[in-house]
Scaffold this motif. Structure first.
Motif, short mmCIF file in Angstrom:
data_model
loop_
_atom_site.label_atom_id
_atom_site.label_comp_id
_atom_site.label_asym_id
_atom_site.label_seq_id
_atom_site.Cartn_x
_atom_site.Cartn_y
_atom_site.Cartn_z
N VAL A 151 0.83 -1.20 0.00
CA VAL A 151 0.00 0.00 0.00
C VAL A 151 0.86 1.25 0.00
O VAL A 151 0.60 2.21 -0.75
CB VAL A 151 -0.95 -0.01 1.21
N LEU A 152 1.90 1.26 0.80
CA LEU A 152 2.78 2.42 0.89
C LEU A 152 3.47 2.70 -0.44
O LEU A 152 3.51 3.84 -0.92
CB LEU A 152 3.81 2.21 1.99
N LEU A 153 4.02 1.65 -1.05
CA LEU A 153 4.73 1.82 -2.32
C LEU A 153 3.78 2.22 -3.45
O LEU A 153 4.08 3.10 -4.25
CB LEU A 153 5.47 0.54 -2.68
N ALA A 154 2.63 1.55 -3.52
CA ALA A 154 1.70 1.79 -4.62
C ALA A 154 1.09 3.19 -4.57
O ALA A 154 0.89 3.83 -5.61
CB ALA A 154 0.59 0.75 -4.61
N THR A 155 0.79 3.67 -3.38
CA THR A 155 0.21 5.01 -3.26
C THR A 155 1.26 6.11 -3.41
O THR A 155 0.91 7.27 -3.65
CB THR A 155 -0.50 5.17 -1.91
N SER A 156 2.53 5.76 -3.27
CA SER A 156 3.60 6.76 -3.39
C SER A 156 4.00 7.00 -4.84
O SER A 156 4.57 8.06 -5.15
CB SER A 156 4.82 6.33 -2.58
N LEU A 157 3.74 6.03 -5.71
CA LEU A 157 4.16 6.15 -7.10
C LEU A 157 3.06 6.76 -7.95
O LEU A 157 1.95 6.23 -8.02
CB LEU A 157 4.51 4.77 -7.67
N PRO A 158 3.33 7.88 -8.61
CA PRO A 158 2.34 8.44 -9.54
C PRO A 158 2.09 7.49 -10.71
O PRO A 158 2.94 6.65 -11.04
CB PRO A 158 2.99 9.75 -10.02
N THR A 159 0.96 7.65 -11.35
CA THR A 159 0.60 6.76 -12.46
C THR A 159 1.59 6.83 -13.60
O THR A 159 1.96 5.81 -14.20
CB THR A 159 -0.81 7.10 -12.97
N PHE A 160 2.08 8.06 -13.90
CA PHE A 160 2.99 8.18 -15.04
C PHE A 160 4.34 7.52 -14.74
O PHE A 160 5.00 7.02 -15.66
CB PHE A 160 3.18 9.65 -15.42
N VAL A 161 4.75 7.48 -13.47
CA VAL A 161 6.00 6.80 -13.12
C VAL A 161 5.83 5.29 -13.27
O VAL A 161 6.69 4.60 -13.85
CB VAL A 161 6.43 7.15 -11.68
N THR A 162 4.72 4.76 -12.77
CA THR A 162 4.45 3.33 -12.91
C THR A 162 4.36 2.92 -14.37
O THR A 162 4.94 1.91 -14.79
CB THR A 162 3.14 2.96 -12.19
N GLY A 163 3.64 3.70 -15.15
CA GLY A 163 3.48 3.39 -16.56
C GLY A 163 4.79 3.41 -17.32
O GLY A 163 5.08 2.50 -18.11
N LEU A 164 5.59 4.45 -17.09
CA LEU A 164 6.88 4.54 -17.78
C LEU A 164 7.82 3.42 -17.35
O LEU A 164 8.56 2.87 -18.17
CB LEU A 164 7.52 5.90 -17.51
N ALA A 165 7.80 3.07 -16.06
CA ALA A 165 8.66 1.99 -15.57
C ALA A 165 8.28 0.66 -16.23
O ALA A 165 9.15 -0.11 -16.67
CB ALA A 165 8.56 1.89 -14.06
N LEU A 166 6.98 0.38 -16.31
CA LEU A 166 6.53 -0.85 -16.96
C LEU A 166 6.88 -0.85 -18.45
O LEU A 166 7.30 -1.87 -19.00
CB LEU A 166 5.02 -1.01 -16.78
N LEU A 167 6.73 0.30 -19.07
CA LEU A 167 7.02 0.40 -20.50
C LEU A 167 8.50 0.16 -20.77
O LEU A 167 8.88 -0.56 -21.71
CB LEU A 167 6.60 1.78 -21.01
N ILE A 168 9.37 0.75 -19.92
CA ILE A 168 10.81 0.62 -20.14
C ILE A 168 11.30 -0.78 -19.82
O ILE A 168 12.04 -1.39 -20.61
CB ILE A 168 11.56 1.67 -19.28
N TRP A 169 10.89 -1.30 -18.67
CA TRP A 169 11.44 -2.59 -18.23
C TRP A 169 10.76 -3.77 -18.92
O TRP A 169 11.43 -4.66 -19.47
CB TRP A 169 11.30 -2.72 -16.72
N VAL A 170 9.44 -3.81 -18.90
CA VAL A 170 8.73 -4.97 -19.44
C VAL A 170 8.79 -5.02 -20.95
O VAL A 170 8.94 -6.09 -21.55
CB VAL A 170 7.26 -4.96 -18.95
N THR A 171 8.69 -3.84 -21.58
CA THR A 171 8.65 -3.82 -23.04
C THR A 171 10.02 -3.70 -23.69
O THR A 171 10.37 -4.47 -24.59
CB THR A 171 7.75 -2.65 -23.52
N ILE A 172 10.82 -2.74 -23.21
CA ILE A 172 12.11 -2.47 -23.86
C ILE A 172 13.21 -3.36 -23.30
O ILE A 172 13.98 -3.97 -24.05
CB ILE A 172 12.48 -0.98 -23.69
#
Length: 331
Positions: A151-172
């Motif tokens: 809960v602490l980690l998920a609420t601390s990360l903005p949506t655009f940070v989570t999205g970009l992180a997933l895009l960079i790591w999972v996709t690229i």
């Protein structure tokens, strides 16, 4: 129940009418000439005036609103003679920027946003309620601590940070999901490509909501477990599993349904950040682009549509609340 649904439906229809009138009035009072926005920089005064007449902007506001309202049910014809064209019902106007009826633009964008919202909703409800139940069952033990960290980690990360992180790591980086897909594919045409197209956007949206629902479910369950009727059920010898799942969890589901309905309506209104990160041509990105281009017909239509979705979801939530919570009586 039928009387309750009928009353709520009439009230919802009246509210939608009021909202559409208010939104239309606000857009009519904006310091822009909508006719001047229908053509480029080389637009002459004659073309502007012709567009004003063609789109009905030369008429009084109340007549413009009536034409807009009647177009939703009967369609609308713009211009006259050989230059006339028609947007069939339900017509929300015409976009000169895209040279298309607004309804057609919404029809293309809405399924993408609905797919994004439904997938994210199912994901965050499953994860959020599941973790909340585990945290409540194992209060002050390591599963509860683990859920608190999430809960602490998920609420601390903005949506655009989570999205970009997933895009960079999972996709690229890991190449688990292709970077370039052919575009939106319906689940009925190709379920695999549909899932591939939406898995990262679903996770991006669901993470923050799952954290909220985890915290809410845990707190609601612990509070309900301390109620008098729960202690009475235990005193009568009712099994702990029955007490938890039949009496406690059912009481908690009612407010969860209310919260989920409103959150889902908000996503239908446009998950702009997620759609922008993952290049999803949904309703949110369509609205944002229309704002930049001063395409007032599209902005007006999407604003009213978002309001309608919120009102309809409130109606659905009211009906589900009465079914799920035995303490609620329909009057």
């Amino acid at each position: 129940m039928l009387k309750f649904i009928g009353r709520r439906a009439i009230f919802a229809a009246f509210t939608i009418l009021i909202v559409s009138a208010v939104v239309f009035g606000i857009f009519s009072l904006l310091p822009f000439d909508p006719a001047a926005l229908t053509c480029g920089q080389r637009c002459t005064d004659q073309i502007v005036e012709a567009n004003r007449v063609r789109l009905g902007f030369d008429k009084p506001i109340y007549e413009q609103y009536w034409l807009f309202l009647s177009g939703i049910f009967a369609g609308r014809t713009y211009g006259s003679g050989s230059a006339a064209f028609t947007c069939p019902a339900p017509s929300f106007g015409y976009s000169f920027n895209e040279n298309a009826c607004v309804t057609d633009m919404i029809r293309e964008a809405l399924p993408i946003t609905i797919s994004l919202a439904i997938g994210a909703l199912l994901l965050w409800l499953t994860v959020g309620i599941g973790l909340g139940i585990v945290a409540a069952k194992f209060k002050n033990r390591w599963p509860d601590t683990g859920s608190s960290v999430f809960v602490l980690l998920a609420t601390s990360l903005p949506t655009f940070v989570t999205g970009l992180a997933l895009l960079i790591w999972v996709t690229i980086k890991w190449k688990l999901v292709p970077l370039s897909l052919s575009g939106y594919v319906s689940i009925f045409d190709n379920p695999y490509k549909f899932f591939q197209y939406f898995i990262l956007p679903w996770i991006t949206l669901a993470i923050a909501y799952a954290a909220i629902y985890t915290r809410f479910t845990r707190a609601a369950l612990l509070e309900t477990l301390g109620e008098d009727y729960i202690r009475t059920a235990r005193a009568k010898g009712v099994g702990e599993r029955v007490v938890f799942f039949k009496h406690t969890l059912r009481a908690v589901l009612a407010p969860l349904i209310t919260l989920a309905g409103l959150d889902f309506a908000g996503l239908i209104g446009g998950a702009i950040i997620t759609e922008t990160i993952f290049n999803l041509p949904g309703l949110g990105r369509l609205t944002l682009r229309s704002v930049y281009e001063f395409d007032l017909s599209v902005v007006l239509a999407t604003t009213i549509l978002a309001a309608v979705v919120v009102i309809v979801m409130n109606l659905i939530v009211d009906m589900l609340y009465a079914v799920l919570d035995p303490r609620v009586r329909i009057t």
